[in-house]
Design an enzyme around this catalytic site. Sequence first.
Site, mmCIF file in Angstrom:
data_model
loop_
_atom_site.group_PDB
_atom_site.id
_atom_site.type_symbol
_atom_site.label_atom_id
_atom_site.label_comp_id
_atom_site.label_asym_id
_atom_site.label_seq_id
_atom_site.Cartn_x
_atom_site.Cartn_y
_atom_site.Cartn_z
ATOM 1 N N ASP A 1 -7.722 5.051 27.454
ATOM 2 C CA ASP A 1 -7.418 5.997 28.538
ATOM 3 C C ASP A 1 -7.871 7.421 28.216
ATOM 4 O OD1 ASP A 1 -5.492 6.074 26.542
ATOM 5 O OD2 ASP A 1 -3.850 6.555 27.905
ATOM 6 N N GLY B 1 -9.162 4.852 19.248
ATOM 7 C CA GLY B 1 -8.895 3.813 18.240
ATOM 8 C C GLY B 1 -9.906 2.688 18.376
ATOM 9 N N ARG C 1 1.989 3.208 21.786
ATOM 10 C CA ARG C 1 2.732 4.460 21.922
ATOM 11 C C ARG C 1 3.352 4.567 23.303
ATOM 12 N NH1 ARG C 1 -1.739 8.458 19.555
ATOM 13 N NH2 ARG C 1 -2.942 6.827 20.522
ATOM 14 N N LYS D 1 22.472 -18.832 15.808
ATOM 15 C CA LYS D 1 21.232 -18.391 15.154
ATOM 16 C C LYS D 1 21.560 -17.751 13.813
ATOM 17 C CE LYS D 1 18.487 -17.666 19.281
ATOM 18 N NZ LYS D 1 17.403 -16.947 19.914
ATOM 19 N N THR D 2 20.822 -18.122 12.803
ATOM 20 C CA THR D 2 21.107 -17.575 11.471
ATOM 21 C C THR D 2 20.115 -16.486 11.078
ATOM 22 O OG1 THR D 2 19.829 -19.392 10.564
ATOM 23 C CG2 THR D 2 22.238 -19.656 10.601
ATOM 24 N N ARG E 1 -11.480 10.637 17.078
ATOM 25 C CA ARG E 1 -10.661 11.369 18.049
ATOM 26 C C ARG E 1 -11.148 12.816 17.924
ATOM 27 N NH1 ARG E 1 -6.922 7.510 19.523
ATOM 28 N NH2 ARG E 1 -6.077 6.220 17.857
ATOM 29 N N ARG F 1 18.068 -13.619 7.555
ATOM 30 C CA ARG F 1 17.979 -12.172 7.772
ATOM 31 C C ARG F 1 17.510 -11.831 9.187
ATOM 32 N NH1 ARG F 1 14.948 -10.728 2.109
ATOM 33 N NH2 ARG F 1 16.810 -10.179 0.921
ATOM 34 N N ASP G 1 -4.464 -1.535 23.141
ATOM 35 C CA ASP G 1 -3.216 -1.247 23.866
ATOM 36 C C ASP G 1 -3.095 -1.919 25.239
ATOM 37 O OD1 ASP G 1 -2.348 0.329 21.796
ATOM 38 O OD2 ASP G 1 -3.002 2.216 22.688
ATOM 39 N N ALA H 1 -24.096 -5.952 23.696
ATOM 40 C CA ALA H 1 -24.451 -6.339 25.070
ATOM 41 C C ALA H 1 -25.136 -5.183 25.804
ATOM 42 C CB ALA H 1 -23.197 -6.784 25.818
ATOM 43 N N ASP I 1 -3.691 -0.644 28.045
ATOM 44 C CA ASP I 1 -2.935 0.297 28.877
ATOM 45 C C ASP I 1 -3.793 0.977 29.941
ATOM 46 O OD1 ASP I 1 -4.462 1.763 27.105
ATOM 47 O OD2 ASP I 1 -2.873 3.150 26.545
ATOM 48 N N ILE J 1 -3.217 -2.969 10.656
ATOM 49 C CA ILE J 1 -3.706 -4.345 10.509
ATOM 50 C C ILE J 1 -4.002 -4.934 11.900
ATOM 51 C CG2 ILE J 1 -1.442 -5.506 10.555
ATOM 52 C CD1 ILE J 1 -2.363 -7.223 8.254
ATOM 53 N N ALA K 1 10.457 -14.020 19.627
ATOM 54 C CA ALA K 1 11.406 -12.972 19.207
ATOM 55 C C ALA K 1 12.700 -13.040 20.020
ATOM 56 C CB ALA K 1 10.759 -11.599 19.401
ATOM 57 N N THR L 1 -9.648 -1.042 23.892
ATOM 58 C CA THR L 1 -8.455 -0.570 23.187
ATOM 59 C C THR L 1 -7.518 -1.758 23.013
ATOM 60 O OG1 THR L 1 -6.423 0.758 23.390
ATOM 61 C CG2 THR L 1 -7.555 0.261 25.432
HETATM 62 N N1 LIG Z 1 -8.186 15.360 28.796
HETATM 63 C C1 LIG Z 1 -9.212 15.230 27.979
HETATM 64 N N2 LIG Z 1 -10.263 16.084 28.047
HETATM 65 C C2 LIG Z 1 -11.323 15.949 27.240
HETATM 66 N N3 LIG Z 1 -11.431 15.000 26.304
HETATM 67 C C3 LIG Z 1 -10.422 14.135 26.169
HETATM 68 C C4 LIG Z 1 -9.255 14.203 26.994
HETATM 69 N N4 LIG Z 1 -8.422 13.193 26.625
HETATM 70 C C5 LIG Z 1 -9.047 12.563 25.615
HETATM 71 N N5 LIG Z 1 -10.233 13.107 25.340
HETATM 72 C C6 LIG Z 1 -11.195 12.699 24.295
HETATM 73 O O1 LIG Z 1 -11.213 11.285 24.177
HETATM 74 C C7 LIG Z 1 -10.957 10.919 22.817
HETATM 75 C C8 LIG Z 1 -10.302 9.563 22.771
HETATM 76 O O2 LIG Z 1 -9.015 9.618 23.362
HETATM 77 P P1 LIG Z 1 -7.738 9.030 22.582
HETATM 78 O O3 LIG Z 1 -7.753 9.577 21.199
HETATM 79 O O4 LIG Z 1 -6.562 9.290 23.445
HETATM 80 O O5 LIG Z 1 -8.052 7.477 22.443
HETATM 81 P P2 LIG Z 1 -8.194 6.351 23.571
HETATM 82 O O6 LIG Z 1 -9.567 6.386 24.129
HETATM 83 O O7 LIG Z 1 -7.076 6.456 24.548
HETATM 84 O O8 LIG Z 1 -8.088 5.030 22.677
HETATM 85 P P3 LIG Z 1 -6.770 4.385 21.998
HETATM 86 O O9 LIG Z 1 -5.562 4.777 22.804
HETATM 87 O O10 LIG Z 1 -7.062 2.939 22.035
HETATM 88 O O11 LIG Z 1 -6.737 4.915 20.599
HETATM 89 C C9 LIG Z 1 -10.108 12.068 22.303
HETATM 90 O O12 LIG Z 1 -10.124 12.118 20.904
HETATM 91 C C10 LIG Z 1 -10.789 13.261 22.935
HETATM 92 O O13 LIG Z 1 -11.942 13.637 22.243
HETATM 93 O O1 LIG Z 2 -5.349 5.332 14.239
HETATM 94 P P1 LIG Z 2 -4.429 6.350 14.763
HETATM 95 O O2 LIG Z 2 -5.132 7.583 15.142
HETATM 96 O O3 LIG Z 2 -3.256 6.549 13.871
HETATM 97 O O4 LIG Z 2 -3.860 5.793 16.145
HETATM 98 C C1 LIG Z 2 -2.794 4.938 16.327
HETATM 99 C C2 LIG Z 2 -2.668 4.639 17.800
HETATM 100 O O5 LIG Z 2 -3.851 4.045 18.270
HETATM 101 C C3 LIG Z 2 -3.542 2.858 18.951
HETATM 102 O O6 LIG Z 2 -3.619 1.861 18.017
HETATM 103 C C4 LIG Z 2 -4.546 2.450 19.934
HETATM 104 O O7 LIG Z 2 -5.790 2.301 19.307
HETATM 105 C C5 LIG Z 2 -2.102 3.025 19.389
HETATM 106 O O8 LIG Z 2 -1.427 1.853 19.718
HETATM 107 C C6 LIG Z 2 -1.554 3.738 18.187
HETATM 108 O O9 LIG Z 2 -0.428 4.459 18.485
HETATM 109 MG MG LIG Z 3 -5.138 5.515 24.602
#
Ligand SMILES: Nc1ncnc2c1ncn2[C@@H]1O[C@H](COP(=O)(O)OP(=O)(O)OP(=O)(O)O)[C@@H](O)[C@H]1O
Ligand SMILES: O=P(O)(O)OC[C@H]1O[C@](O)(CO)[C@@H](O)[C@@H]1O
Ligand SMILES: [Mg+2]
Length: 327
Positions: free
Chosen positions: A106, A14, A175, A217-218, A75, A166, A131, A25, A133, A258, A190, A129
């Site tokens: 990750d 993402g 996720r 609280k309303t 992805r 409301r 997230d 950079a 995470d 967004i 919240a 990212t």
């Molecule tokens: N175990 C794996 N082996 C090989 N490639 C991987 C593996 N896990 C993820 N990837 C590659 O990395 C890409 C990015 O991973 P992912 O879609 O989980 O997003 P992310 O880097 O975690 O970012 P975000 O969670 O912010 O969307 C995947 O689309 C895939 O091509």
């Molecule tokens: O854009 P996509 O592939 O629907 O991904 C959504 C996911 O990507 C993330 O935004 C991280 O980039 C998650 O929080 C969310 O679940």
């Molecule tokens: Mg991720």
Amino acid sequence: MKKIKNIAVLTSGGDSPGMNAAIRAVVRASVYYKIKCTGIYRGYEGLIEGDFETLDARSVKNIINRGGTFLKSARSKLFRTAEGRKQAYEQLKKNEVDALVVVGGDGTFAGASVFKKEYNFPIVGIPGTIDNDISGTDYTIGYDTALNTVIEAIDKIRDTASSHNRLFLVEVMGRNAGDIALNAGIGAGAEEILIPEQDMGINRLVESLKRSRKSGKTSSIVVVAEGDKIGKNIFELAEYIEGNFENYEVRVTVLGHIQRGGAPSCFDRVLASRLGIGAVEALLAGDQDIMIGIKNRKLVKVPFNETITGENEIDLELLKVADITSI
Ligand SMILES: Nc1ncnc2c1ncn2[C@@H]1O[C@H](COP(=O)(O)OP(=O)(O)OP(=O)(O)O)[C@@H](O)[C@H]1O
Ligand SMILES: O=P(O)(O)OC[C@H]1O[C@](O)(CO)[C@@H](O)[C@@H]1O
Ligand SMILES: [Mg+2]
């Protein structure tokens, strides 16, 4: 070890606000250290297809302020296969790339780690990212901007929630990680925050909302991370809550993508700039198979396998802050 003369950079997973600042950079640090920099379009997908372009200092002008990633992201299903990664390696060889910087989450690091094991190719990761995470870094690029986007949206929802007495359920991204929900929930005031790391239980949620009503609280705002563990989707949850209250209308807002857009905050721009330079310097110093992160305001090097623990720690102090301030 082979001398590094050409560093390639890609963004993957993402997109997140500040990725452009990170690319900028990396490119300018490469220019500074007098090495070539190659941009790879569409993450691992472009790596496999050989969608490469040489970048110079001027290629990255006027992007520090822009959300998204000008190199685009993807992805890639193919990179998850041995055949896809073989093609990726061949493209790197063909284009005489000596080392790679990957900006992503990750999943991106998991892919980089597998690739490094198979081909022993020098890779350094930058956490990008919304997230937040990734273990081993206090912040990921884009997270701060996303938080600010979320609280701006919830502030607006609050106006209409309180005007109509409301209850609003607001779904935010995450996720597997509740960082956005927890921090934006506190920041936006919240009443309840549902996160993937903790199953509050639907009955406790309803009881707590009833107590809030009794206390005068309303209107209320409940922030729900998309991966929360309550076992109902947000619309089912809204129905359930409405069914358990008399005269309390419930509305749902899903903030969705967004949260991933918009100009990066100053925090994310500075973080991205520091991490981008850190990544190039790490590669030149012979580091590989690591992420450059930030801990206690200092850059740190963390082995890839320690960044992807799959477990996101919840900050108990923040949970307490959320509880006390929503009384
Ligand atoms: N175990 C794996 N082996 C090989 N490639 C991987 C593996 N896990 C993820 N990837 C590659 O990395 C890409 C990015 O991973 P992912 O879609 O989980 O997003 P992310 O880097 O975690 O970012 P975000 O969670 O912010 O969307 C995947 O689309 C895939 O091509
Ligand atoms: O854009 P996509 O592939 O629907 O991904 C959504 C996911 O990507 C993330 O935004 C991280 O980039 C998650 O929080 C969310 O679940
Ligand atoms: Mg991720």
